[in-house]
Write a protein that holds these residues in place. Structure first.
Motif, short mmCIF file in Angstrom:
data_model
loop_
_atom_site.label_atom_id
_atom_site.label_comp_id
_atom_site.label_asym_id
_atom_site.label_seq_id
_atom_site.Cartn_x
_atom_site.Cartn_y
_atom_site.Cartn_z
N THR A 62 -6.16 15.30 50.99
CA THR A 62 -6.83 16.22 50.07
C THR A 62 -7.25 17.56 50.69
OG1 THR A 62 -7.59 14.27 48.93
CG2 THR A 62 -8.58 16.34 48.27
N PRO A 63 -8.04 17.58 51.80
CA PRO A 63 -8.50 18.89 52.28
C PRO A 63 -7.36 19.82 52.65
CG PRO A 63 -9.07 17.15 53.84
CD PRO A 63 -8.59 16.49 52.60
N ASP A 64 -6.29 19.28 53.23
CA ASP A 64 -5.16 20.13 53.61
C ASP A 64 -4.42 20.63 52.38
OD1 ASP A 64 -5.84 19.70 56.21
OD2 ASP A 64 -4.54 17.96 56.42
N PRO A 109 -1.13 19.20 61.28
CA PRO A 109 -2.10 18.15 61.53
C PRO A 109 -3.03 18.01 60.33
CG PRO A 109 -2.71 20.13 62.71
CD PRO A 109 -1.41 20.43 62.02
N ASN A 125 -6.77 18.01 58.53
CA ASN A 125 -7.92 18.89 58.66
C ASN A 125 -7.55 20.23 59.30
OD1 ASN A 125 -9.87 17.31 57.42
ND2 ASN A 125 -10.14 16.09 59.26
N LEU A 126 -6.59 20.87 58.69
CA LEU A 126 -6.15 22.20 59.09
C LEU A 126 -7.29 23.20 59.00
CD1 LEU A 126 -2.89 22.58 57.03
CD2 LEU A 126 -3.12 23.14 59.43
N MET A 127 -7.27 24.20 59.91
CA MET A 127 -8.25 25.28 59.79
C MET A 127 -7.61 26.54 59.24
SD MET A 127 -10.65 25.05 63.06
CE MET A 127 -11.52 26.45 62.45
N ILE A 186 -5.75 21.26 49.59
CA ILE A 186 -6.59 22.34 49.04
C ILE A 186 -6.34 23.64 49.81
CG2 ILE A 186 -8.97 23.17 48.74
CD1 ILE A 186 -9.80 20.22 48.38
N LEU A 187 -6.38 23.56 51.14
CA LEU A 187 -6.23 24.79 51.93
C LEU A 187 -4.84 25.40 51.74
CD1 LEU A 187 -7.81 26.61 53.85
CD2 LEU A 187 -6.69 25.47 55.74
#
Lengths: 412, 291
Positions: free
Chosen positions: A244-246, A217, A219-221, A248-249
């Motif tokens: 982008t945020p995923d 999904p 915005n992965l945590m 990065i993670l």
């Protein structure tokens, strides 16, 4: 005295009448000698920034055409670009298309960025038989409806997914180090899912064996589970697509657990080509391959020169869309020039016989611009690789700025 | 695919990240338990701690964990400040007013962060914080292990503090019965200040420990607030032990879900478990029995 003044008044009156009568047609002709082309872009709403970027590149192209003598076969007629704001909404786009055709009397239309909007607008253009050149939208179906007046220089979304496989295959061919085991890592909205679907379907054709298929999904945590699974399947290549945020993670977690494919990470636009991604992960992104729509970094004197003028005028470098946006008016002008008229049918015929390439004036695209019977050009994007913090162009080969590093070493 | 060592590694990494979830949820749950206020700005407190950690680590070129010593008092004071000037005046107002206050605070903090640090995603560039150790043949991430140890130490100390110290006992008394606490001479307002401070500090510490293996952006709080609500409710709102256990459970379930199914399906597994537990224990694992 009295008589003389009335005489002068008469002369002035007559002179005015003569001037009006004789000059008006001249003014009208001057107006007519400009050729009106409509541009549909979102200038308000969510896609407004991209819309402005597309408009800027198109404006630059139109000014370049006019400065270069306009349309030669129409006696050097100048292009007049009528910009219409779609707001990123299909219904607004449709009414704006209608306005461009019926009240502005444009002879051709370019646009309209978002695939959904383009899909709707092109129906109106087709209805009124006005040639419509799709500059950026990628939804497959736009040129799959049997329309006659719709032409597209951008590629189909499904081609773009397959381009990644093709590229990996090509790299294997030219370096002799062929990849076999591949993993797909993609975000699970329509964008990633449809790309992964195309990957799954075609991977076998390019000699790849799918050893992992990992959706996630946005915005992965925590992505440790997937990263351990990637490690366990030991892939040669990871094909990735995500925001982008995923991105990065995923990169940070891969680095943390020291997991890297044997040969390369090949990433589709989105998060991985975002400068913010590179800022956030730094060196850990090194050696990643990126699939881009276009890039001002592609090595060609015209691209360099156009980008410099673009930067001087608008204050920023050309972006991934700009190359397609800039080329579109030149393709239209070439057709109008060959048609030698502003008649829609003549322009349509000329467009269908288009044969342009990077050596023709104003063309910034590396592939040949020819339209098949559906109006689709054999478009393709370009591939870059992050090398020591610089985006280097790898493909198309003749515009490459560096040699690819393949297999890519672990960047950490 | 179902390699047993993968599952062990999944349990380990789930426990480790679960420790951070626990600490975050403890902050949320203690504020609710004592004050009866749901702190919607909890994720943003963590976000601020993450940025402070980033700034300290980048400008002094030190390990991010040093930020702990600044973040802990800073967030504590910030919590006290929030309680004193924002929550205290509306403590007796209907709960929806308090919700509006904390929700408003969350939006304000996001935008302040946007103003100061910009919309970009940022992460730590210290190279040494990325490493793993091999424990009995299993891969264990060092930053996650440190986060787990840090989070559990802070939670443990907090529990001891609440059980043994006078102030801790006063906090528990206020949670039990506010009027009763007032009657026996506890300065309830002061206890509230300390409680909010502790809650904020928990979020802050969680932020420090997660920063080495995560990234931050002004909206990162939204990613974490949902999971901390799930953990706090699972454990029983207001129950610190509950939040502790709940965090570990959610961490392990998420991690195993990622391995046995995939990242997309793991959310279904997590929330299904959440619903099943609440079905049998409606007030949460450590909540009071409802009759």
């Amino acid at each position: 005295m009295e008589r003389k003044s009335s005489y002068y008044r008469m002369v002035v009156f007559l002179a005015t009448v003569i001037l009006i009568v004789f000059l008006t047609p001249c003014l009208v002709t001057a107006g007519n000698s400009g050729v009106k082309i409509g541009l549909l872009v979102p200038l308000t709403g969510r896609a407004a920034t991209i819309g402005q970027e597309v408009r800027d590149a198109t404006l630059l192209a139109v000014d370049d055409i006019n400065r270069g003598g306009g349309i030669k076969s129409l006696g050097g007629a100048k292009i007049k670009l009528i910009v219409a704001d779609t707001g990123g909404k299909p219904e607004v786009g449709m009414s704006e298309t209608e306005r461009l055709i019926k009240s502005e009397h444009v002879i051709a239309i370019i646009g309209a960025y978002s695939s959904g909007v383009t899909f709707a607008c092109t129906q109106i253009s087709e209805k009124y038989k006005v040639p419509h050149l799709v500059n950026i939208s990628v939804a497959d179906k736009i040129t799959e409806r049997g329309f006659k007046y719709i032409f597209r220089i951008s590629f189909k979304a499904s081609w773009n997914a397959i381009a990644n496989l093709k590229f990996a295959h090509w790299m294997g061919e030219i370096t002799g180090k062929k990849a076999k085991r591949v993993v797909f890592l993609y975000e699970d909205s329509l964008w990633g899912q449809s790309t992964a679907k195309a990957w799954r379907k075609k991977a076998g054709e390019y000699g790849f064996e799918i050893v992992g298929d990992f959706p996630h999904p946005t915005n992965l945590m925590d992505v440790t589970g997937t990263v351990s699974k990637i490690k366990a399947v030991n892939p040669d290549i990871i094909f990735e697509i995500g925001v982008t945020p995923d991105a990065i993670l995923i990169t940070k977690t891969m680095r943390e657990y020291d997991v890297y494919p044997n040969i390369a990470r090949i990433c589709s636009g989105g998060g991985h080509s975002d400068p913010k991604y590179f800022e956030a992960v730094g060196k850990a992104a090194d050696c990643e391959f990126l699939n881009l729509m276009w890039s001002p970094l592609m090595k060609h004197p015209r691209i360099k020169d156009t980008n410099e003028r673009h930067k001087n005028r608008f204050g920023y470098d050309m972006l991934d869309f700009s190359g397609f946006a800039y080329t579109a008016p030149w393709v239209l002008v070439d057709a109008i020039n060959r048609a030698g008229s502003t008649d829609n049918e003549a322009i349509r015929k000329a467009l269908s016989k288009t044969d342009l390439g990077i050596d023709d004036p104003g063309i910034l695209l590396a592939f040949p611009i020819r339209f098949d019977e559906t109006g689709q050009a054999p478009a393709e994007g370009c591939f870059a690789q992050w090398l020591k913090g610089v985006k280097e162009i790898i493909y198309p080969k003749k515009m490459a700025t560096a040699d690819p590093v393949w297999p890519a070493p672990k960047p950490w | 695919m179902f390699d047993p060592s993968l599952i062990v590694e999944g349990v380990i990494s789930g426990l480790l990240i679960g420790g951070v979830y626990s600490l975050l949820a403890i902050g949320l749950t203690i504020i609710f338990g004592v004050l009866g206020v749901i702190n919607f700005a909890h994720g943003e407190l963590m976000m601020i701690a993450m940025y402070v950690t980033l700034v300290i680590s980048n400008s002094f070129q030190v390990q991010p964990y040093f930020a702990f010593f600044l973040v802990l008092p800073l967030l504590f004071l910030f919590g006290v400040f929030i309680q004193k000037f924002l929550i205290q005046p509306v403590l007796d107002a209907p709960p929806d007013i308090q919700v509006l206050i904390t929700l408003g605070l969350s939006i304000a903090l996001q935008n302040i962060a946007l103003l100061i640090w910009g919309p970009n995603y940022q992460s730590l560039q210290v190279s040494r914080n990325q490493s793993v150790i091999h424990f009995l043949g299993y891969v264990v991430s060092v930053p996650r292990l440190l986060a787990f140890i840090g989070a559990l130490t802070v939670s443990g100390l907090l529990l001891v503090f609440l059980k043994k110290s006078n102030l801790g006992k006063a906090i528990r008394a206020c949670a039990d019965n506010r009027e009763g606490a007032l009657l026996i001479g506890i300065r309830v307002e002061r206890v509230f200040l300390v409680t909010f401070g502790i809650g904020a500090a928990c979020a802050g510490v969680a932020g420090v420990f997660i920063m080495p293996f995560f990234y931050t952006s002004p909206h990162i709080g939204l990613t974490f607030i949902l999971i901390s609500f799930v953990v706090a409710i699972l454990g029983g709102l207001g129950k610190i032990e509950g939040a502790l256990v709940g965090g570990l459970i959610i961490g392990v379930v998420e991690s195993l879900g990622g391995i046995l199914a995939d990242e997309s399906i793991k959310q279904i597994i997590t929330f299904s478990l959440f619903i099943i537990i609440l079905f049998f224990k409606p007030s949460g694992l450590f909540g009071k029995k409802l009759r």
